[in-house]
Design an enzyme around this catalytic site. Structure first.
Site, PDB file in Angstrom:
ATOM      1  N   HIS A  35      78.801 -31.452  20.068  1.00 28.20           N
ATOM      2  CA  HIS A  35      79.299 -32.826  20.225  1.00 28.20           C
ATOM      3  C   HIS A  35      80.301 -32.903  21.382  1.00 28.20           C
ATOM      4  CE1 HIS A  35      78.379 -32.846  15.732  1.00 28.20           C
ATOM      5  NE2 HIS A  35      77.635 -33.838  16.178  1.00 28.20           N
ATOM      6  N   GLN A  59      69.467 -42.799   7.038  1.00 28.81           N
ATOM      7  CA  GLN A  59      68.612 -41.816   7.694  1.00 28.81           C
ATOM      8  C   GLN A  59      68.444 -40.542   6.879  1.00 28.81           C
ATOM      9  OE1 GLN A  59      71.339 -41.601  11.204  1.00 28.81           O
ATOM     10  NE2 GLN A  59      70.736 -39.457  11.257  1.00 28.81           N
ATOM     11  N   GLY A 145      72.033 -35.674  22.394  1.00 24.78           N
ATOM     12  CA  GLY A 145      71.738 -34.254  22.596  1.00 24.78           C
ATOM     13  C   GLY A 145      70.246 -33.965  22.488  1.00 24.78           C
ATOM     14  N   LYS A 147      69.167 -31.392  21.292  1.00 23.82           N
ATOM     15  CA  LYS A 147      68.938 -30.667  20.040  1.00 23.82           C
ATOM     16  C   LYS A 147      68.038 -31.521  19.147  1.00 23.82           C
ATOM     17  CE  LYS A 147      70.900 -28.844  15.954  1.00 23.82           C
ATOM     18  NZ  LYS A 147      70.808 -29.990  15.044  1.00 23.82           N
ATOM     19  N   ASP A 148      68.251 -32.837  19.204  1.00 25.81           N
ATOM     20  CA  ASP A 148      67.402 -33.779  18.462  1.00 25.81           C
ATOM     21  C   ASP A 148      66.473 -34.435  19.480  1.00 25.81           C
ATOM     22  OD1 ASP A 148      68.900 -33.884  15.678  1.00 25.81           O
ATOM     23  OD2 ASP A 148      70.408 -33.855  17.247  1.00 25.81           O
ATOM     24  N   GLN A 151      64.414 -37.424  18.417  1.00 24.95           N
ATOM     25  CA  GLN A 151      65.293 -38.593  18.288  1.00 24.95           C
ATOM     26  C   GLN A 151      65.566 -39.213  19.653  1.00 24.95           C
ATOM     27  OE1 GLN A 151      69.008 -38.667  15.747  1.00 24.95           O
ATOM     28  NE2 GLN A 151      69.974 -38.207  17.680  1.00 24.95           N
ATOM     29  N   SER A 183      75.149 -26.678  15.028  1.00 21.82           N
ATOM     30  CA  SER A 183      74.857 -27.827  14.177  1.00 21.82           C
ATOM     31  C   SER A 183      75.894 -27.912  13.065  1.00 21.82           C
ATOM     32  CB  SER A 183      73.462 -27.645  13.557  1.00 21.82           C
ATOM     33  OG  SER A 183      73.304 -28.514  12.458  1.00 21.82           O
ATOM     34  N   SER A 184      76.202 -29.142  12.655  1.00 19.22           N
ATOM     35  CA  SER A 184      77.134 -29.310  11.533  1.00 19.22           C
ATOM     36  C   SER A 184      76.597 -28.587  10.303  1.00 19.22           C
ATOM     37  CB  SER A 184      77.310 -30.787  11.202  1.00 19.22           C
ATOM     38  OG  SER A 184      77.586 -31.531  12.362  1.00 19.22           O
TER      39      SER A 184
HETATM   40  P1  AMP Z   1      74.854 -35.764  14.836  1.00 19.77           P
HETATM   41  O1  AMP Z   1      76.302 -35.866  14.495  1.00 19.77           O
HETATM   42  O2  AMP Z   1      74.186 -34.555  14.302  1.00 19.77           O
HETATM   43  O3  AMP Z   1      74.111 -37.053  14.585  1.00 19.77           O
HETATM   44  O4  AMP Z   1      74.803 -35.561  16.407  1.00 19.77           O
HETATM   45  C1  AMP Z   1      75.377 -36.498  17.299  1.00 19.77           C
HETATM   46  C2  AMP Z   1      74.862 -36.215  18.675  1.00 19.77           C
HETATM   47  O5  AMP Z   1      75.234 -34.902  19.086  1.00 19.77           O
HETATM   48  C3  AMP Z   1      73.330 -36.269  18.754  1.00 19.77           C
HETATM   49  O6  AMP Z   1      72.955 -36.919  19.960  1.00 19.77           O
HETATM   50  C4  AMP Z   1      72.943 -34.810  18.750  1.00 19.77           C
HETATM   51  O7  AMP Z   1      71.712 -34.552  19.387  1.00 19.77           O
HETATM   52  C5  AMP Z   1      74.093 -34.203  19.518  1.00 19.77           C
HETATM   53  N1  AMP Z   1      74.211 -32.771  19.207  1.00 19.77           N
HETATM   54  C6  AMP Z   1      74.393 -32.194  17.990  1.00 19.77           C
HETATM   55  N2  AMP Z   1      74.405 -30.849  18.102  1.00 19.77           N
HETATM   56  C7  AMP Z   1      74.202 -30.561  19.414  1.00 19.77           C
HETATM   57  C8  AMP Z   1      74.081 -29.351  20.159  1.00 19.77           C
HETATM   58  N3  AMP Z   1      74.172 -28.141  19.592  1.00 19.77           N
HETATM   59  N4  AMP Z   1      73.861 -29.450  21.490  1.00 19.77           N
HETATM   60  C9  AMP Z   1      73.758 -30.673  22.092  1.00 19.77           C
HETATM   61  N5  AMP Z   1      73.861 -31.839  21.442  1.00 19.77           N
HETATM   62  C10 AMP Z   1      74.078 -31.791  20.119  1.00 19.77           C
END
Ligand code: AMP
Length: 251
Positions: A35, A59, A145, A147-148, A151, A183-184
């Site tokens: 993030h 979601q 990101g 990563k998704d 999405q 990842s969280s």
């Molecule tokens: P989330 O809180 O999981 O919904 O993620 C919020 C944003 O952070 C999304 O656009 C994710 O794709 C991005 N994100 C989460 N983890 C990563 C990572 N390891 N590398 C890059 N972007 C990330």
């Protein structure tokens, strides 16, 4: 950093910006280095940097996944302040869903594949909440990101389909040194699980067939949800200790 809780509060702030460039990073909290990389890019490229922390229930197809989602608001605030974010938008369900989710944004094709096939309704929730955020925040640039990756592709399609005047900026996957995509949800793993988790990326990146990769992951203790190649990218989701991990690599 100012914390904003309602649409009305945000509108008042926004009126003072005139035509300033607004950057926006939506998140579900439990913030980490992945993030942070988005926040830094957003801070560097915009006059006003906005992040949201909202654990979006629509979601989550799995109630237990939602209830055990690791997040700590005070830690998130510290990380956002360290990144120089100006505004944190942290709404409640009632603020985001005055309609109680009677209105939805639904994509009927790619959102039904890959993660969408395994998590019914997941991308309806994602597209709907991001559309709401876009209409509230009205950013110039929004950061997501890779990563998704699915999405990101779906959001790009939504921006085009609805003529939204917003630049979507894809950001590379941030990984641990051992290759694990940060990842969280990694926080839900035991020490043993965390030691095994990098195998997901390691095996995905191997020059082997999908069937061989599935077999190797199963052998390593993962329960493979899917591994699928689509338009030059290899996407995967696999459970480790009941934690669903996702990753993707160039195919
Ligand atoms: P989330 O809180 O999981 O919904 O993620 C919020 C944003 O952070 C999304 O656009 C994710 O794709 C991005 N994100 C989460 N983890 C990563 C990572 N390891 N590398 C890059 N972007 C990330």
């Amino acid at each position: 950093m100012k914390i904003i809780r309602t649409v009305e509060e945000w509108k008042k702030e926004r009126e003072t910006f005139k035509n300033k460039k607004i950057g926006f990073v939506p998140t579900m909290g439990g913030l980490h280095a992945g993030h942070l990389s988005l926040m830094k890019k957003c801070r560097a490229e915009n006059e006003i940097a906005v992040a949201s922390v909202y654990l979006n229930p629509t979601q989550f197809n799995d109630k237990k996944d939602l209830e055990t989602y690791p997040a700590n608001f005070d830690d998130d605030v510290k990380l956002l302040e360290s990144a120089g974010i100006d505004y944190l938008f942290a709404p409640t369900y009632t603020v985001m869903y005055p309609d109680d989710y009677k209105y939805k944004v639904i994509e009927t094709d790619f959102s039904k594949m890959l993660c969408g096939a395994k998590r019914p309704g997941h991308f309806d929730g994602v597209l709907t909440v991001v559309m709401k955020f876009f209409n509230i925040i009205r950013p110039t640039n929004a950061y997501f990101g890779e990563k998704d990756f699915q999405q990101y592709q779906l959001l790009k399609g939504m921006v085009e389909a609805f003529f939204l005047d917003i630049n979507l900026i894809p950001c590379p996957i941030v990984r641990e040194e051992n290759g694990l995509a940060i990842s969280s949800r990694n926080r839900k793993l035991s020490a043993e699980g965390l030691a095994k988790a990098p195998k997901l990326h390691e095996i995905l990146a191997m020059k082997k067939s999908i069937a061989e990769k599935e077999a190797l992951l199963t052998e390593a203790g993962f329960k493979v949800d899917y591994i699928t190649e689509y338009k030059g990218r290899l996407y995967a989701a696999a459970f480790l200790e009941d934690v669903r991990l996702i990753d993707n690599v160039n195919a």
